[in-house]
Design an enzyme around this catalytic site. Structure first.
Site, PDB file in Angstrom:
ATOM      1  N   ASP A 106      -1.364   3.143  -3.696  1.00 27.40           N
ATOM      2  CA  ASP A 106      -2.113   3.095  -4.954  1.00 27.40           C
ATOM      3  C   ASP A 106      -1.520   4.130  -5.913  1.00 27.40           C
ATOM      4  O   ASP A 106      -0.473   3.881  -6.513  1.00 27.40           O
ATOM      5  CB  ASP A 106      -3.599   3.321  -4.635  1.00 27.40           C
ATOM      6  CG  ASP A 106      -4.516   3.154  -5.839  1.00 27.40           C
ATOM      7  OD1 ASP A 106      -4.070   2.627  -6.868  1.00 27.40           O
ATOM      8  OD2 ASP A 106      -5.690   3.563  -5.748  1.00 27.40           O
ATOM      9  N   ASP A 162     -11.610   0.366   3.287  1.00 26.31           N
ATOM     10  CA  ASP A 162     -13.051   0.612   3.271  1.00 26.31           C
ATOM     11  C   ASP A 162     -13.616   0.864   1.885  1.00 26.31           C
ATOM     12  O   ASP A 162     -12.901   1.212   0.953  1.00 26.31           O
ATOM     13  CB  ASP A 162     -13.364   1.858   4.107  1.00 26.31           C
ATOM     14  CG  ASP A 162     -12.923   3.147   3.403  1.00 26.31           C
ATOM     15  OD1 ASP A 162     -11.718   3.259   3.073  1.00 26.31           O
ATOM     16  OD2 ASP A 162     -13.766   4.019   3.151  1.00 26.31           O
TER      17      ASP A 162
HETATM   18  P1  IMP Z   1      -3.261   6.681  -3.041  1.00 25.65           P
HETATM   19  O1  IMP Z   1      -3.222   8.045  -2.451  1.00 25.65           O
HETATM   20  O2  IMP Z   1      -3.971   6.645  -4.370  1.00 25.65           O
HETATM   21  O3  IMP Z   1      -1.917   5.972  -3.093  1.00 25.65           O
HETATM   22  O4  IMP Z   1      -4.218   5.806  -2.167  1.00 25.65           O
HETATM   23  C1  IMP Z   1      -3.942   5.531  -0.882  1.00 25.65           C
HETATM   24  C2  IMP Z   1      -5.208   5.477  -0.060  1.00 25.65           C
HETATM   25  O5  IMP Z   1      -6.373   5.243  -0.856  1.00 25.65           O
HETATM   26  C3  IMP Z   1      -5.083   4.323   0.880  1.00 25.65           C
HETATM   27  O6  IMP Z   1      -4.574   4.739   2.123  1.00 25.65           O
HETATM   28  C4  IMP Z   1      -6.494   3.810   0.965  1.00 25.65           C
HETATM   29  O7  IMP Z   1      -7.156   4.420   2.052  1.00 25.65           O
HETATM   30  C5  IMP Z   1      -7.168   4.224  -0.320  1.00 25.65           C
HETATM   31  N1  IMP Z   1      -7.240   3.105  -1.290  1.00 25.65           N
HETATM   32  C6  IMP Z   1      -6.493   2.898  -2.396  1.00 25.65           C
HETATM   33  N2  IMP Z   1      -6.842   1.763  -3.017  1.00 25.65           N
HETATM   34  C7  IMP Z   1      -7.830   1.207  -2.276  1.00 25.65           C
HETATM   35  C8  IMP Z   1      -8.605  -0.006  -2.381  1.00 25.65           C
HETATM   36  O8  IMP Z   1      -8.454  -0.839  -3.280  1.00 25.65           O
HETATM   37  N3  IMP Z   1      -9.542  -0.198  -1.416  1.00 25.65           N
HETATM   38  C9  IMP Z   1      -9.745   0.664  -0.386  1.00 25.65           C
HETATM   39  N4  IMP Z   1      -9.044   1.791  -0.238  1.00 25.65           N
HETATM   40  C10 IMP Z   1      -8.094   2.065  -1.173  1.00 25.65           C
HETATM   41 MG    MG Z   2      -9.645   4.731   2.362  1.00 25.75          MG
END
Ligand code: IMP
Ligand code: MG
Length: 178
Positions: A106, A162
């Site tokens: 994300d 989740d």
């Molecule tokens: P980042 O650190 O923003 O790249 O997000 C990564 C983590 O956020 C992932 O491993 C997920 O656990 C959580 N995450 C990001 N987007 C979503 C979503 O749409 N649904 C659920 N969990 C998410």
């Molecule tokens: Mg999560």
């Protein structure tokens, strides 16, 4: 209390069958890229668990896997921007080819943090494999070497992912009712 969780799902974005096919494609690609090389998968708890379980079962080649625990969301749908280490890895990755496995990329904060943490152990290389790649502008400059599906910026649950620790067990990926 014990309502059917499917009642909370607005729509199914990726079906079990779509996920199954995609995971086999990813196995084939990874298998061919890592031919003749050692492979250690480090999976990010807890969202990667269902993906990892299906992914590893596709391989006949030797491989090792371990887990790292990090949290970036304090619950809810909005990232706090702070990544915390909850569980260290327990195997030696020095000189090894590490493939980090996660559910979704994300903002990049989680995988940026994990990559940085793993670098301390002097692996030969670190690559990243996610099932879902959100097409957004990353907060941290990190990209996936392997990804299954590109999706727009929607909040999804299921297949490991989740909302406040619920819905991880759904075998498909869906969008929650608001
Ligand atoms: P980042 O650190 O923003 O790249 O997000 C990564 C983590 O956020 C992932 O491993 C997920 O656990 C959580 N995450 C990001 N987007 C979503 C979503 O749409 N649904 C659920 N969990 C998410
Ligand atoms: Mg999560």
């Amino acid at each position: 209390m014990y309502n059917d969780v499917e009642k909370d799902i607005e729509s199914v974005l990726l079906t079990q069958e779509q996920i199954r096919q995609k995971v086999s494609e990813m196995v084939r690609r990874i298998d061919s890229d890592y031919r003749g090389k050692e492979l250690v998968m480090i999976a990010v708890l807890k969202g990667s668990v269902l993906f990892l379980a299906d992914l590893v079962r596709g391989f006949k080649r030797p491989l090792e896997f371990d887990f790292i625990g990090v949290s970036s969301y304090e619950g809810g749908k909005v990232s706090t921007g702070v990544v915390r280490l909850d569980k260290e890895i327990a195997i030696d990755i020095k000189g090894k080819n590490v493939l980090v496995v996660d559910d979704i990329l994300d903002t990049g904060r989680t995988l940026g943090f994990v990559k940085h943490y793993l670098q301390k152990f002097e692996p030969n290389e670190i690559k990243i494999c996610v099932l879902v790649n959100k097409e957004i502008k990353r907060a941290i400059d990190v990209e996936a070497d392997y990804w299954g599906f590109k999706i727009p910026n929607v909040f999804i649950v299921g297949y490991g992912m989740d909302f406040e620790n619920h819905y991880r067990h759904l075998p498909y990926i869906g969008i929650l009712k608001r």
